[in-house]
Design an enzyme around this catalytic site. Structure first.
Site, PDB file in Angstrom:
ATOM      1  N   ASP A 271     -93.316  43.576  67.284  1.00  0.00           N
ATOM      2  CA  ASP A 271     -92.147  44.409  67.574  1.00  0.00           C
ATOM      3  C   ASP A 271     -92.494  45.265  68.794  1.00  0.00           C
ATOM      4  O   ASP A 271     -93.636  45.281  69.266  1.00  0.00           O
ATOM      5  CB  ASP A 271     -91.763  45.264  66.354  1.00  0.00           C
ATOM      6  CG  ASP A 271     -90.298  45.713  66.429  1.00  0.00           C
ATOM      7  OD1 ASP A 271     -89.700  45.667  67.527  1.00  0.00           O
ATOM      8  OD2 ASP A 271     -89.737  46.126  65.391  1.00  0.00           O
TER       9      ASP A 271
HETATM   10  C1  NOJ Z   1     -87.315  47.370  67.767  1.00  0.00           C
HETATM   11  C2  NOJ Z   1     -86.682  46.871  66.516  1.00  0.00           C
HETATM   12  O1  NOJ Z   1     -87.439  47.251  65.391  1.00  0.00           O
HETATM   13  C3  NOJ Z   1     -86.474  45.369  66.496  1.00  0.00           C
HETATM   14  O2  NOJ Z   1     -85.744  45.026  65.360  1.00  0.00           O
HETATM   15  C4  NOJ Z   1     -85.784  44.929  67.745  1.00  0.00           C
HETATM   16  O3  NOJ Z   1     -85.485  43.552  67.700  1.00  0.00           O
HETATM   17  C5  NOJ Z   1     -86.672  45.275  68.930  1.00  0.00           C
HETATM   18  N1  NOJ Z   1     -86.841  46.716  68.967  1.00  0.00           N
HETATM   19  C6  NOJ Z   1     -86.105  44.766  70.260  1.00  0.00           C
HETATM   20  O4  NOJ Z   1     -85.013  45.474  70.627  1.00  0.00           O
END
Ligand code: NOJ
Length: 743
Positions: A271
């Site tokens: 993430d």
């Molecule tokens: C953080 C989030 O937790 C995740 O779900 C998301 O896809 C990513 N950022 C990218 O934006």
């Protein structure tokens, strides 16, 4: 390309180029000319390296994606195309209800349709993979991201995860992600957040997770497994720790469980900055250690920490990381790009023409309207307050009666100007609605992380009182009042945890003022989570929970309110009585002192509260229709089941009301005796049946021993002989049951 050609490509790549492939950067790093110095240098990345990145996130629009693709390919020594990703969660331009609402359809076909349409619209704009579905099991309504999951149940979530992956990927079939070949009208799915991100302690965003091994295996992993088995191209690691080890560095979880046991051989991405956050977690001293932990754990792609780009070269050169480890990750990324046809055709169907044909087209909007209506949950309908009759004089009150922002917290590319509000839909129906907002959504002066939602929130107390007074005037003397209330979308989603899960106080004041002059109230609740609505529920004649319905909000709501569509949604997450119960879910483990509400009022030494009931306000699986259904007693084909055989459980369901409607018949099982504590009951089957007034149908489920397996005292996934109860009814509290023995 065939695999031989891909192998040759990998063999010819420099280390720098390979590490580039393992890096994902945000689109804001690139202007039209090239990398933007500020953000890149903040990550310690120079311009040349930035051009080598294997993937960019957050760029949309066919012009922008093509420009980025051309620019980076031209700079890549082997012209390797970029992987373009973005968060397309419940629609790209045509926005469907939030995933939690989609869970309430209990209809995997609806999720497949949503996945299919969002993929087509995304492909038209040049995207290759979406960061969806989020399949995290959610049981704590304080957590803002419950809106992005399909709910609290492992079995239902698995069904929905599979459907969503198949929809997004156009039904591409393959035993493993590495064998996929997608058609150009669809995109890849990146299932997230592996694992157990949905269980943050105290519902607090980004918090750590404390979970038993059995709960991880039985409750949390099945939906990821379903997504993997359906061929999910990618998986994202979660921010949280699991057993005190940050997931992004958890070799056991990512290699032994995810890769070996669950069979995932696609691309694993971190993430956002999760590799960098290993330093904040206190398990890595610096970027170098963080990169080492993550690559050893098997994370292929680094989203936005820059750790891989900054440190992997040195780690390989000093022998800490074997090149084979880098090659393994690059290989998976090349295979993914190949499965998306990027080497042959990096632009796919993207372009102005596809965008014009696909984005927000009539077919997509019609489906969004239908699916939104099917996701609404009718919680209460005393005196048959609903459906409204055409001749009734109705007051339309509340901050959501003419609100366009009903797309949910994760619809970054949806444009609210295309949303139909309730007012617009009523006018489209030829009505001249009597409307009053009554107040803003938030309290006067209230902000969410400094963000003022609308000008109404800047009003003084006097100005707000004026609005309430105007609304009271509109409500006086009307046959009925429809009150459209709720939380604001930015109170949910990422970073949207709330400790108080009621509607903002100003709306409660509005409700009370209306109630004083007109008690024929039908309340609509717009929300991204199950809210504590108990006093509103008590005082309303009818309550329809509409979640965040998307682009076609107004039309779908009016369709249901006037009875053109009979509501059929069922709660996929329990609606708490109060925040004090949270997490509250139907499949709790049995305790030594379990009690049903009200069964032993004088006994304090039981699993309960002194001041609130155990039961939620409305349980999982609950939802009304404008018609009524009767369900006959459960009949079993035998009360003995062998481990190799199967039995059937059947009921007859009859529409005893006046209109046609859809019943969602649910089958639950309780394991009465085992060598570990087992849930009170577990969902094992659903059937949705449309019945005309007076019509009846026999509904039959097959039960076999596979459905009865669990992790026993020795951590073996198996069954134990003995008695089971099977329950069939219209929500998780049904008493309609029969017993059988596994012999
Ligand atoms: C953080 C989030 O937790 C995740 O779900 C998301 O896809 C990513 N950022 C990218 O934006």
């Amino acid at each position: 390309m065939n695999h031989q050609e891909l192998r040759a490509l990998l063999a010819d790549m420099s280390l720098k180029e390979k590490i580039g492939q393992l890096t994902q950067l945000d689109a804001s790093f690139f202007s039209h000319e090239g990398p933007v110095t500020g953000p890149a240098s903040e990550l310690g990345i120079d311009e040349e390296d930035a051009f080598l990145c294997g993937s960019i996130l957050g760029a949309v629009g066919s012009e922008r994606t093509a420009q980025l693709q051309r620019m980076c390919m031209a700079k890549q020594p082997h012209g390797i195309p970029l992987l373009l990703m973005a968060d397309i969660i419940n629609g790209f331009k045509t926005i469907f209800p939030i995933p939690l609402a989609l869970g309430c359809t209990y209809d995997p076909d609806a999720l497949r349709t949503v996945g299919d349409i969002m993929a087509r619209e995304s492909a038209a704009t040049g995207l290759h993979v979406t960061f969806a579905p989020m399949v995290d099991l959610v049981r704590d309504a304080r957590w803002g991201r419950v809106m992005e999951s399909t709910g609290e149940d492992p079995w239902l979530n698995s069904l929905m995860a599979e459907a969503m992956v198949r929809g997004i990927q156009g039904g591409a079939e393959a035993a493993r992600a590495s064998e996929l070949k997608l058609d150009k009208k669809h995109i890849g799915a990146c299932t997230k957040h592996f694992a157990a991100y949905g269980a943050p302690v105290a519902g607090k965003e980004y918090n750590n997770v404390e979970l038993s091994m059995r709960s991880l295996l039985e409750d949390y992993l099945p939906a990821y497994q379903a997504a993997i088995s359906a061929g999910s191209s990618m998986i994202m690691t979660s921010f949280n720790t699991l057993d005190r080890i940050p997931v992004t560095a958890n070799k056991w979880l990512l290699r032994s469980v995810l890769r070996e046991q669950m069979g995932f051989d696609g691309v694993l991405i971190s993430d956002w900055n999760a590799i960098g956050e290993l330093i904040e977690h206190g398990v890595a001293a610096n970027s170098r250690e963080a990169a080492l932990l993550a690559i050893e754990a098997g994370v292929d792609m680094d989203m936005m920490s820059g750790c891989y780009m900054r440190s992997l070269t040195e780690l390989v050169e000093d022998g800490s990381v074997p090149v084979a480890l880098i090659d393994e990750a690059v290989w998976r990324i090349l295979v993914l790009k190949n499965s998306l046809n990027l080497f042959e055709d990096p632009f796919g169907i993207a372009g102005k023409q596809s965008e014009a044909e696909l984005l927000l087209n009539d077919k997509h909007k019609q489906l969004a309207r239908k699916i939104a209506a099917d996701s609404f949950v009718l919680l209460k309908n005393d005196k048959q307050a609903l459906p409204l009759k055409n001749q009734e004089q109705v007051a339309w009150i509340g901050p959501y009666t003419d609100e366009k922002n009903t797309l949910g917290a994760w619809s970054f590319f949806g444009e609210k100007q295309y949303t139909t509000t309730i007012r617009e839909a009523l006018e489209e129906r030829g009505l001249k609605p009597d409307i009053a907002a009554g107040c803003g959504i938030l309290n006067p002066g209230q902000t969410v992380y400094g963000f003022r939602y609308s000008t109404k929130n800047e009003m003084t107390a006097d100005q707000t009182q004026e609005l309430i007074d105007q609304a009271v005037q509109v409500a006086c003397g009307k046959d009925k009042v429809v009150l459209a209330l709720g939380e604001v979308n930015i109170q949910t989603g990422e970073g949207g945890s709330r400790a108080d899960i009621t509607i903002p106080a100003v709306q409660q004041r509005l409700f009370d003022a209306i109630y004083a002059v007109n008690q024929n109230i039908i309340t609509l609740i717009f929300a991204g989570r199950p809210l504590d609505i108990r006093s509103i529920n008590e005082q309303s004649q009818a309550v329809l929970y509409v979640w965040m319905p998307g682009t076609e909000a107004g039309g779908a709501i009016v369709d249901v309110l006037y009875g053109d569509v009979n509501p059929q949604g069922r709660l996929s997450m329990s609606l708490p009585y109060s925040v004090g119960q949270v997490p509250v879910y139907y499949s709790e483990l049995r305790t030594g002192r379990h009690t049903e509400d009200g069964s032993e009022p004088g006994n304090r030494f039981l699993t309960k509260y002194a001041d609130i009931p155990n039961n939620p306000l409305y349980p999982f699986g609950y939802g009304l229709s404008y018609t009524d259904f009767s369900i006959s007693p459960v009949s079993l084909s035998s009360d003995k089941l062998t481990s190799e055989g199967s039995i059937t459980a059947a009921v007859t369901i009859k529409n005893t009301g006046k209109s046609s409607g859809v019943a969602t018949v649910q089958l639950y099982i309780t394991d009465e005796l085992a060598n570990v504590a087992r849930p009170l009951r577990e969902l094992k089957g659903i059937k949705k049946i449309k019945l005309e007034s007076g019509q009846e149908e026999r509904v039959t489920y097959t039960i076999d021993s596979n459905m009865l397996r669990f992790y026993d005292i020795n951590m073996k996934y198996q069954t134990q002989q003995g008695w089971f109860t099977v329950w069939i009814g219209d929500n998780s509290q049904t008493r309609n049951s029969a017993r059988f023995e596994l012999i």
